[in-house]
Design a protein around this motif. Structure first.
Motif: not given
Length: 365
Positions: A179, A183, A230, A232-233, A235-236
């Motif tokens: 994680q 990040e 993006n 967040e995309d 990170k995913s």
């Protein structure tokens, strides 16, 4: 912006040195192994707080001494800047304008310096690590937040790799490192993608001018994790790739995906010059990238940087020497060399000339 003065104590082969510089050109001449590069290494420390030659601060302490001290003074448009550093085997202390800083990131954005050495001429054809360092060094100067992200990413990466090397890694702890890795890694990828897009545009124009329009340079970011606009995309996707490769990572006991595996693809007229370019093309591309660094700093910060040319002119042919020198009006230059031809000297702007011998410097009259 320009460096006005340097003071060195027990730094490399310098015992005590106080030297004042010219705002235009400073020629540092002398035979090999006399201390020319040591001087500009000390100057470079005022920018990033670390050397461009070694990751071990202790190596810069004069043999037989317990510590070194340097003090670098500079003038900017709006303020004077003073950076002091003291390093012993037990500690490292840095002051900015008389105030001790807690983190090196507090030093960034004070003095902007680009170094260009013979090693940089090899950046195109050598291993990906050299190209990652090229990106990181520049981004750390203009974006202190990047410095923090890359520092934290490297620490997490070390911890994750250490756990992978254990006989029975704890998957729950690995998930925590995963994680954190994603990040910081996602932010690094985003910054790198933006940087490479800008450097591509600037270096392409420079390269076009150097080659009189014969060649088209293109620099492309090769992210180990595909770039997503993006955050967040990003990170995913990174986390997805980490999980996909978990079995392989456990087998190899190292982390196989992430920005620590990134690279640059450098092409001329569509041909990958890392593999198929001539030495001349590779050197011209490296020169274009370095000059693009200087222009990018100006665009991003509205400050002129300082350029350290460490024994690099002798590695370039006359055409590229002339282009380099003619491109650098308005910025402070430090040029180290065993010798320069009178023709090259005559093309340089007004400045000072210094001669170095065994850690002693004498200014030419």
């Amino acid at each position: 912006m320009y460096i006005t003065k340097a003071e060195l104590q027990d730094f490399r082969n310098y015992e005590n040195l106080v030297i004042e510089f010219h705002p235009n050109v400073n020629l540092i001449l002398g035979n090999n192994a006399q201390g020319k590069t040591n001087l500009i290494e000390a100057i470079y420390l005022s920018s990033l707080g670390k050397s461009f030659r070694t990751s071990n601060d202790f190596e810069m302490i004069k043999f037989g001494k317990k510590f070194f001290r340097i003090k670098i003074e500079a003038e900017k448009k709006d303020e004077d800047v003073c950076v002091e550093m003291a390093v012993s085997k037990e500690s490292k202390a840095v002051k900015l304008n008389g105030h001790k800083i807690r983190k090196i990131s507090e030093l960034l954005e004070s003095i902007y310096i680009v170094v260009f050495s013979p090693e940089d001429l090899k950046i195109v054809k050598e291993e990906p690590e050299k190209r990652r360092k090229f990106i990181d060094r520049e981004l750390c100067q203009i974006k202190p937040v990047y410095f923090n992200n890359i520092s934290k990413y490297k620490k997490v990466l070390l911890q994750r790799n250490a756990m992978l090397k254990e006989n029975s890694p704890k998957i729950t702890l690995l998930e925590i490192w995963n994680q954190e890795l994603c990040e910081y890694g996602a932010k690094i990828i985003t910054h790198r993608a933006e940087f490479v897009k800008k450097i591509d545009k600037i270096s392409s124009e420079i390269h076009k001018n150097i080659t009189n329009g014969r060649e088209k340079l293109h620099v492309q970011y090769e992210s180990n994790v595909p770039f997503m606009k993006n955050l967040e995309d990003q990170k995913s996707l990174f986390l997805e790739k980490i999980n996909e490769n978990l079995e392989k990572d456990l087998l190899r006991r190292s982390t196989s995906v992430g920005p620590h595996r990134d690279d640059l693809k450098i092409t001329i007229n569509g041909i990958d010059i890392r593999k198929y370019g001539s030495q001349g093309q590779q050197r011209t591309a490296a020169l274009s990238l370095k000059l693009a660094e200087i222009m990018l700093i100006k665009d991003e910060t509205e400050e002129d940087c300082i350029l350290l040319l460490d024994d690099v002119l002798s590695e370039l042919d006359e055409e590229r020497q002339n282009y380099l020198i003619n491109s650098l009006s308005g910025i402070q230059l430090f040029i180290t060399s065993a010798e320069l031809s009178e023709k090259v000297k005559s093309t340089l702007p007004e400045g000072k000339r210094f001669y170095v011998e065994n850690g002693k410097i004498k200014e030419a009259e």
